[in-house]
Design a protein around this motif. Sequence first.
Motif, PDB file in Angstrom:
ATOM      1  N   UNK A 214       0.830  -1.210   0.000  1.00  0.00           N
ATOM      2  CA  UNK A 214       0.000   0.000   0.000  1.00  0.00           C
ATOM      3  C   UNK A 214       0.861   1.254   0.000  1.00  0.00           C
ATOM      4  N   UNK A 215       1.962   1.243   0.766  1.00  0.00           N
ATOM      5  CA  UNK A 215       2.855   2.399   0.801  1.00  0.00           C
ATOM      6  C   UNK A 215       3.495   2.639  -0.552  1.00  0.00           C
ATOM      7  N   UNK A 216       3.954   1.569  -1.202  1.00  0.00           N
ATOM      8  CA  UNK A 216       4.544   1.692  -2.539  1.00  0.00           C
ATOM      9  C   UNK A 216       3.508   2.204  -3.530  1.00  0.00           C
ATOM     10  N   UNK A 217       2.281   1.686  -3.437  1.00  0.00           N
ATOM     11  CA  UNK A 217       1.216   2.100  -4.347  1.00  0.00           C
ATOM     12  C   UNK A 217       0.904   3.590  -4.193  1.00  0.00           C
ATOM     13  N   UNK A 218       0.879   4.077  -2.959  1.00  0.00           N
ATOM     14  CA  UNK A 218       0.615   5.494  -2.714  1.00  0.00           C
ATOM     15  C   UNK A 218       1.693   6.372  -3.329  1.00  0.00           C
ATOM     16  N   UNK A 219       2.952   5.978  -3.141  1.00  0.00           N
ATOM     17  CA  UNK A 219       4.055   6.760  -3.685  1.00  0.00           C
ATOM     18  C   UNK A 219       4.049   6.743  -5.209  1.00  0.00           C
ATOM     19  N   UNK A 220       3.853   5.561  -5.819  1.00  0.00           N
ATOM     20  CA  UNK A 220       3.824   5.449  -7.280  1.00  0.00           C
ATOM     21  C   UNK A 220       2.664   6.256  -7.863  1.00  0.00           C
TER      22      UNK A 220
ATOM     23  N   UNK B 274       6.011   5.495  10.981  1.00  0.00           N
ATOM     24  CA  UNK B 274       5.569   6.850  10.644  1.00  0.00           C
ATOM     25  C   UNK B 274       4.426   6.797   9.630  1.00  0.00           C
ATOM     26  N   UNK B 275       3.615   7.838   9.628  1.00  0.00           N
ATOM     27  CA  UNK B 275       2.511   7.919   8.673  1.00  0.00           C
ATOM     28  C   UNK B 275       3.067   7.973   7.252  1.00  0.00           C
ATOM     29  N   UNK B 276       2.572   7.115   6.388  1.00  0.00           N
ATOM     30  CA  UNK B 276       3.059   7.058   5.012  1.00  0.00           C
ATOM     31  C   UNK B 276       2.148   7.791   4.024  1.00  0.00           C
ATOM     32  N   UNK B 277       1.109   8.459   4.516  1.00  0.00           N
ATOM     33  CA  UNK B 277       0.220   9.188   3.601  1.00  0.00           C
ATOM     34  C   UNK B 277       0.630  10.651   3.461  1.00  0.00           C
TER      35      UNK B 277
ATOM     36  N   UNK C 254      13.106   2.813   6.710  1.00  0.00           N
ATOM     37  CA  UNK C 254      14.139   2.155   7.515  1.00  0.00           C
ATOM     38  C   UNK C 254      14.221   2.741   8.921  1.00  0.00           C
ATOM     39  N   UNK C 255      14.257   4.071   9.005  1.00  0.00           N
ATOM     40  CA  UNK C 255      14.476   4.731  10.299  1.00  0.00           C
ATOM     41  C   UNK C 255      13.185   4.923  11.100  1.00  0.00           C
ATOM     42  N   UNK C 256      12.077   5.153  10.409  1.00  0.00           N
ATOM     43  CA  UNK C 256      10.791   5.398  11.078  1.00  0.00           C
ATOM     44  C   UNK C 256       9.711   4.502  10.468  1.00  0.00           C
TER      45      UNK C 256
ATOM     46  N   UNK D  30      -3.297  17.114   7.622  1.00  0.00           N
ATOM     47  CA  UNK D  30      -3.637  17.642   8.955  1.00  0.00           C
ATOM     48  C   UNK D  30      -4.239  16.549   9.832  1.00  0.00           C
ATOM     49  N   UNK D  31      -5.118  15.734   9.262  1.00  0.00           N
ATOM     50  CA  UNK D  31      -5.709  14.637  10.029  1.00  0.00           C
ATOM     51  C   UNK D  31      -4.650  13.638  10.474  1.00  0.00           C
ATOM     52  N   UNK D  32      -3.706  13.333   9.585  1.00  0.00           N
ATOM     53  CA  UNK D  32      -2.613  12.426   9.948  1.00  0.00           C
ATOM     54  C   UNK D  32      -1.792  12.999  11.088  1.00  0.00           C
ATOM     55  N   UNK D  33      -1.562  14.317  11.054  1.00  0.00           N
ATOM     56  CA  UNK D  33      -0.829  14.955  12.139  1.00  0.00           C
ATOM     57  C   UNK D  33      -1.574  14.895  13.464  1.00  0.00           C
ATOM     58  N   UNK D  34      -2.891  15.103  13.403  1.00  0.00           N
ATOM     59  CA  UNK D  34      -3.702  15.040  14.626  1.00  0.00           C
ATOM     60  C   UNK D  34      -3.712  13.620  15.197  1.00  0.00           C
ATOM     61  N   UNK D  35      -3.854  12.624  14.309  1.00  0.00           N
ATOM     62  CA  UNK D  35      -3.833  11.224  14.756  1.00  0.00           C
ATOM     63  C   UNK D  35      -2.489  10.892  15.390  1.00  0.00           C
ATOM     64  N   UNK D  36      -1.416  11.379  14.773  1.00  0.00           N
ATOM     65  CA  UNK D  36      -0.076  11.171  15.340  1.00  0.00           C
ATOM     66  C   UNK D  36       0.021  11.776  16.735  1.00  0.00           C
ATOM     67  N   UNK D  37      -0.471  13.013  16.879  1.00  0.00           N
ATOM     68  CA  UNK D  37      -0.427  13.684  18.187  1.00  0.00           C
ATOM     69  C   UNK D  37      -1.228  12.902  19.229  1.00  0.00           C
ATOM     70  N   UNK D  38      -2.351  12.333  18.822  1.00  0.00           N
ATOM     71  CA  UNK D  38      -3.188  11.574  19.762  1.00  0.00           C
ATOM     72  C   UNK D  38      -2.521  10.267  20.180  1.00  0.00           C
TER      73      UNK D  38
END
Length: 411
Positions: free
Chosen positions: A7-13, A63-66, A58-60, A353-361
Amino acid sequence: MTFTRIRQVALLVFSMLIASIIFIQMFLRIDGYITTQFASMLLLVAILYLILWGVLLVKKPFASQVILPCMLILTAIGTAMIARIDKQLGTHVALKQLIWVCVALVLSILLVIFIDDYRILRRFSYVSMVIGIVLLLSPMIPGFGKEIGGARIWVGFGQHTLQPSEFAKLFLSFFFAAYLFNHRDRLAVGGMKIFKVHLPRLKDTGPIAIVWAISMGVLVIQHDLGTSLMFFAMFVSMLYVSTGRKSWLAIGVIAFMIGCFAAVKLFAHVQYRVDAWLHPFDSQIYNRFPGGSAQIVSGLFGLASGGTMGTGLGKGHPSLTPLANSDFIYASVGEELGLTGLLAILMLYLIIITSGIITAMKIKDGFGKLLASGLVFTMAFQVFTVVGGITLVIPLTGLTMPYMAAGGSFV
C-alpha cells in the motif's frame, strides 16, 4: 506487514504518476516539449523523494506514510502552476522553486537520519527560544534585512531572500512545547476565577508570555501581521492541549478580538485590508494605492472563470492577478483546475492535517504530543487564512499556501 508495504509503494507510485501527468500536460499544451534543464530538475526531485521515502521506511517504520505522497502532489501542482505563470511573464521562478524543494528534501533526509529521538529537542528549549527571537530580529539589522511590499521580514543574500520567521516558528514551537510540558500541572490549576473562568497564574505563565509578547511585538513592528496571527494561534492551541482548559480558548478569543480591533485602529495597512474585504467592488477602494482591492477582485474573477472543472492546465490567464505565483496561487489553480481541483487540494491538506492530529493523539510522550499538535494546527490555520482571504471569508493576511506557493522559506 507485506500488505502495508504494498500500500505504501502504491501510494508513492500513484502520487508520482499524478505529478508526472501534471507537468507533461502543462508543458505540452504550452510549448509542446519540456526543456532538458527542467526535466533534469524534476528527475532530481523525484530521486530525492524516493530516497526520503526509503529512509523513512528504515528509520521510522511506523511513521505515517500518507503525508509524503500528499506533499508530493501539492508541491507538483504548485510548481507546475508557477511554471505556467513563468511562461506568461517571462520569469524563471519555477526552477528556483525546484532548487528549494531539493534543499528541503536533503535537509529532511539528514534530519531523519541523524535525529533518532525528537525528545532531545526538549533539552535545548531555552537555546531554541534564543535562536527563535534572534531569527525574528534579524530583518531589523541595517544592511542585512530587506523591506518588500511594506513589510520588513526578509534577509538578503545577494539576489536571494529568506524569511527568518518561518524558521523562528519551528524553534519557538520547540520552546513552547518544552515549557508547557514542564509546567503543565501548574498551568492546569489556574488562579483566580472570574465568571466561571479560571485565569492563569502570572508566575506560571510569565516566562512564556514574555517570549510570546516579544515575538508578537517584533512581527507587528515589521508589519508582518499574518505571521503574528499564526504565532498567536499556535500559542493558544498548545496551551489548550497542555492544560485541557476551555478558559484558555475563551481568553484567546477575547484577546484575538481586542488585537484585531487595535490593529485596525493603529495600522493603516490593516485598515486598508479590512476595507478591501468589506467593499472590494467599490470603485474608490478598487483604485486606491496602496491598499486597493484590485488584487482580490482579479483573483475572484479568476476563480469565477474557472467554474466547476476549470479552463484546463495551460489554458487560463492566472498571471493577470498580482502575486499569482505566491500569495494568490490558490486563485491561479482555481482558474485552471476549477472548483473540483480546489476541493481535491483541500482534501490533500485535510489528509495531512488529520494524519498529524492522529499522530499527536497516539504519542504517549507529552512533549511530542504538544509539538505535533501545535505544528499541525499552525498549518491548518495557515491554510484556512489563505483560502479565507482569497475567497472573501476573512481579510487578506499575507500568508502563503504551504508547499504550493513560490518561495523557499516555508518549503
